[in-house]
Design a protein around this motif. Sequence first.
Motif, PDB file in Angstrom:
ATOM      1  N   SER A 289       0.848  -1.192   0.000  1.00 55.61           N
ATOM      2  CA  SER A 289       0.000   0.000   0.000  1.00 55.61           C
ATOM      3  C   SER A 289       0.887   1.247   0.000  1.00 55.61           C
ATOM      4  CB  SER A 289      -0.915   0.007   1.233  1.00 55.61           C
ATOM      5  OG  SER A 289      -1.825  -1.072   1.173  1.00 55.61           O
ATOM      6  N   PRO A 290       0.496   2.299  -0.730  1.00 54.34           N
ATOM      7  CA  PRO A 290       1.381   3.456  -0.908  1.00 54.34           C
ATOM      8  C   PRO A 290       1.443   4.366   0.321  1.00 54.34           C
ATOM      9  CG  PRO A 290      -0.690   3.825  -2.038  1.00 54.34           C
ATOM     10  CD  PRO A 290      -0.754   2.422  -1.516  1.00 54.34           C
ATOM     11  N   ILE A 291       2.671   4.776   0.653  1.00 50.56           N
ATOM     12  CA  ILE A 291       2.937   5.754   1.707  1.00 50.56           C
ATOM     13  C   ILE A 291       3.798   6.856   1.094  1.00 50.56           C
ATOM     14  CG2 ILE A 291       3.948   6.184   3.986  1.00 50.56           C
ATOM     15  CD1 ILE A 291       1.658   4.234   4.156  1.00 50.56           C
ATOM     16  N   GLN A 292       3.299   8.076   1.096  1.00 53.78           N
ATOM     17  CA  GLN A 292       4.074   9.183   0.532  1.00 53.78           C
ATOM     18  C   GLN A 292       4.895   9.845   1.637  1.00 53.78           C
ATOM     19  OE1 GLN A 292       1.974  12.711  -0.847  1.00 53.78           O
ATOM     20  NE2 GLN A 292       3.428  12.965  -2.524  1.00 53.78           N
ATOM     21  N   VAL A 293       6.172  10.050   1.358  1.00 61.99           N
ATOM     22  CA  VAL A 293       7.075  10.706   2.308  1.00 61.99           C
ATOM     23  C   VAL A 293       7.626  11.972   1.662  1.00 61.99           C
ATOM     24  CG1 VAL A 293       9.223  10.522   3.619  1.00 61.99           C
ATOM     25  CG2 VAL A 293       7.708   8.539   3.410  1.00 61.99           C
TER      26      VAL A 293
END
Length: 344
Positions: A289-293
């Motif tokens: 699942s995508p996690i934006q940093v």
Amino acid sequence: LVYDLGGGTFDVTLVRLAHQRFQTLAIEGDVRLGGKDWDDRIVEYVATLFKQQTGIDPRSDPQALVHLSTAAERAKRTLSKLPQTTLTCMHAGHVLAVPITRADFEAMTRDLLIRTRLTTQQLLRQAKLTWDQVDRILLVGGSTHMPMTRQMLEELTGKPPDHSLAVSEVVARGAALHAGIVAAQQDFGEDLLMEEAARDVLSQVVEINVNAHSLGIEVKQGQERINDILIPKNTQLPTAASRVYCTVVENQQRVRVKVLQGEATQADACISIGECWIEGLPPNLPKSSPIQVRCGVGSNGLIDVMALDMTSGKMARTTIHRSSGLTDAEIAEQAEWVRRLRIQ
């Protein structure tokens, strides 16, 4: 180009100067190289001769080692002015006088000088400049008194290095100037002991800096943890960069975002400077699942980190301040001590 060879570290910086404008173009350095390494080579040379003649290593005794190290530094300073000196080593009832010539000293430390040369060349490559585009080579740091540094730089650059400033005072003078610029651009009122004319000039100065070290995020790649660089070193500040990462397991309940400082690929070889967590992720969250940093660095060096779960919209944020090593209380204590000083 500022070539700064101090007692414990080596730094080289490219700066573009204009009227009331200081722009740092690139920084390179070697934190494990400094004048003490030159001292240590003399210590090693003398201790080896002493052991050959007496069977005893003076470095085995802490007090003898201190005396030998002090004498080695003194010999280095002498060899910066004279072609030869003699170092006396005393230990366990034995006395050995060792003559050392400047040529001997330069031969035993040639590899150290080459390290500074390679670092300087690397800086030019990073800045994509040639020596024809560099107008001035400024020497900084007490160890640049050694003639070998000036000879090497003139050979490398084709320009005689500028040693018109007191090399042991340049950093202190620069720090005072920077403090004056910061103070003039902030409202300190009557607490600022500065002439009006100086305040007017310094308040107009523009300082542009770069990121001295790369900033990255620790990510898991197979069984290894690597440093995924978001902001490369020598990026002009302020700046920001973002990247999308993925969760590593099914039903992951939280995500840690760990910020690293350094150039190495392996996370363990870098410095951890801070982290933040996204807690309470949605149940049954699929793997990857995508996690934006997003990582940003301000002109003042403050690092702002934001992590966003793109599935649930949950976000975590933290601000990291890379400490100079002193607490606010210690800085206040030192500032009060300085205020009490009186020039006689």
